[in-house]
Design an enzyme around this catalytic site. Structure first.
Site, PDB file in Angstrom:
ATOM      1  CG  ASP A 248      -4.823  -3.954  -5.355  1.00 23.80           C
ATOM      2  OD1 ASP A 248      -4.490  -2.802  -5.027  1.00 23.80           O
ATOM      3  OD2 ASP A 248      -4.648  -4.944  -4.621  1.00 23.80           O
ATOM      4  CG  ASP A 284      -0.906   4.739  -3.299  1.00 24.85           C
ATOM      5  OD1 ASP A 284      -0.018   4.774  -2.425  1.00 24.85           O
ATOM      6  OD2 ASP A 284      -2.073   5.108  -3.099  1.00 24.85           O
ATOM      7  CB  CYS A 337       0.083   6.880   2.898  1.00 20.20           C
ATOM      8  SG  CYS A 337      -0.263   5.166   3.314  1.00 20.20           S
TER       9      CYS A 337
END
Length: 386
Positions: A248, A284, A337
């Site tokens: 990340d 993501d 999302c």
């Protein structure tokens, strides 16, 4: 605390949020100065605050003003509750309604009725078409609580039985064969034995469905490029029964991941500088969060045209970086999302323009009105391999 006192506390917290405080910061500040409040009081106040955040515009309109008190009044009216039963000034409850407050309040129209920002309404209309009203309505309500069964430690039926021993009732959800929807006892999950021992993890059902759709093959080298808390990395590890590498841009987001992996029996390797080639890279990416606004409703009102434009640039940059990490026949999985086309299909099409030869093998849009959060995924592979 009486029910009325809880509403008064929520109204005061909402005023702090309206003044610029982050919701969690405002709630924490209140709890630190309200030692008298028990756990049930804190949970109830939190629920009131988040209900108002989900209906920030319509509650103000129905309540007659853009104050915390008016928003609480608006929520009661929308729920069909007589405000006089709670706005009575007794036991630290809100003061009785004024004559002006009794006369105020009507459901708005347009974006305000849908509890959406004005500037975003055209984007949502283009993205969702006739499904916009149902999606907007879903985002005005609390999200279900979902669990992912860790199939490395047990079957779904065993997880249900274990949870039931701690007073947590669940039902299977059709989006994923690992998904359980909590129907009773959601606040007990974090203290349950099934959770403590890694048999279940909190993860949205649509997020689980995304992980289940990824083409993982035994022995594959897999990277979760934007791992965050690591929910998808753990789900992939359970499927692959092998090592998943997690990265990340902000390593602090992954601080709990090693402990979660140990609890789940998952094989994860945190990497600061990924080195390809990988067989599959999952991106993501940071996004508007529009598919999960009922869980994080503050994001709906913090999003601006400027930071949305910057988010689109970040997504494109991540895709370009991830493509360079893949083996010639590797798979690039793009996930958001979000329910917004500029972040989803448009972003994938732009990537294909920048990188000719990449083909979409699978894609799907999940919407909040389908029962879980809004998610989008596209699985891409180079199509010019000869």
């Amino acid at each position: 605390m009486t029910p009325g006192a809880r509403l008064q506390a929520a109204a005061e917290i909402l005023d702090r949020i309206a003044a610029g405080a982050a919701a969690e910061q405002a709630l924490l500040g209140w709890s630190r100065t309200s030692r008298f409040a028990g756990s049930k009081d804190r949970a109830a106040v939190r629920d009131h605050v988040f209900d108002a955040l989900r209906r920030w515009r319509s509650s103000a309109a129905v309540g007659g003003a853009e104050t915390g008190r008016a928003r609480i009044l608006g929520l009661l009216r929308q729920a069909g509750t007589d405000p006089d039963t709670l706005f009575d000034g007794a036991g630290h409850a809100p003061a009785p309604l004024t004559e002006a407050e009794r006369d105020a309040g009507a459901m708005p129209d347009g974006a305000a009725a849908l509890d959406l920002p004005d500037w975003l309404l055209p984007v949502l209309e283009t993205s969702l078409g006739p499904r916009l009203p149902e999606v907007a309505e879903a985002l005005r309500h609390r999200a279900p609580v979902f669990l992912r069964v860790n199939t490395m430690l047990g079957r779904r039926e065993a997880a249900q039985a274990a949870l039931a021993l701690d007073g947590i009732e669940t039902s299977p959800h059709p989006l994923a064969d690992t998904a359980l929807e909590v129907t009773s006892g959601a606040r007990r999950v974090a203290q349950s034995r099934a959770y403590a021992e890694g048999l279940v993890e909190l993860q949205d059902a649509a997020s689980q469905a995304v992980c289940a759709a990824l083409p993982l093959t035994p022995g594959a080298r897999v990277l979760d490029y934007c791992a965050g808390g690591g929910g998808k990395a753990l789900a992939m590890a359970a499927r692959l029964r092998g090592v998943i590498e997690a990265h990340d841009a902000d390593p602090r987001r992954m601080s709990d991941l090693p402990a979660r992996a140990d609890r789940a029996g998952a094989r994860l390797r945190v990497v600061s500088a990924p080195m390809g080639p990988y067989d599959l890279v999952l991106c993501d990416v940071p996004c508007s969060g529009s598919g999960a606004w009922r869980r994080s409703p503050e994001g709906k009102w913090r999003l601006t045209p400027e930071n949305f434009a910057q988010t689109l640039k970040t997504q494109a940059q991540i895709l370009d970086e991830a493509a360079d990490l893949l083996a010639p026949s590797g798979v690039l999985a793009y996930v958001t999302c979000s329910v917004l086309t500029p972040e989803n299909a448009d972003q994938v099409a732009a990537f294909q323009t920048r990188h000719p030869g990449w083909q979409v093998e699978d894609t799907r849009q999940f919407l909040p009105s389908d029962g879980a959060d809004g998610f989008y995924y596209a699985v891409m592979r180079r199509g010019d391999l000869g």
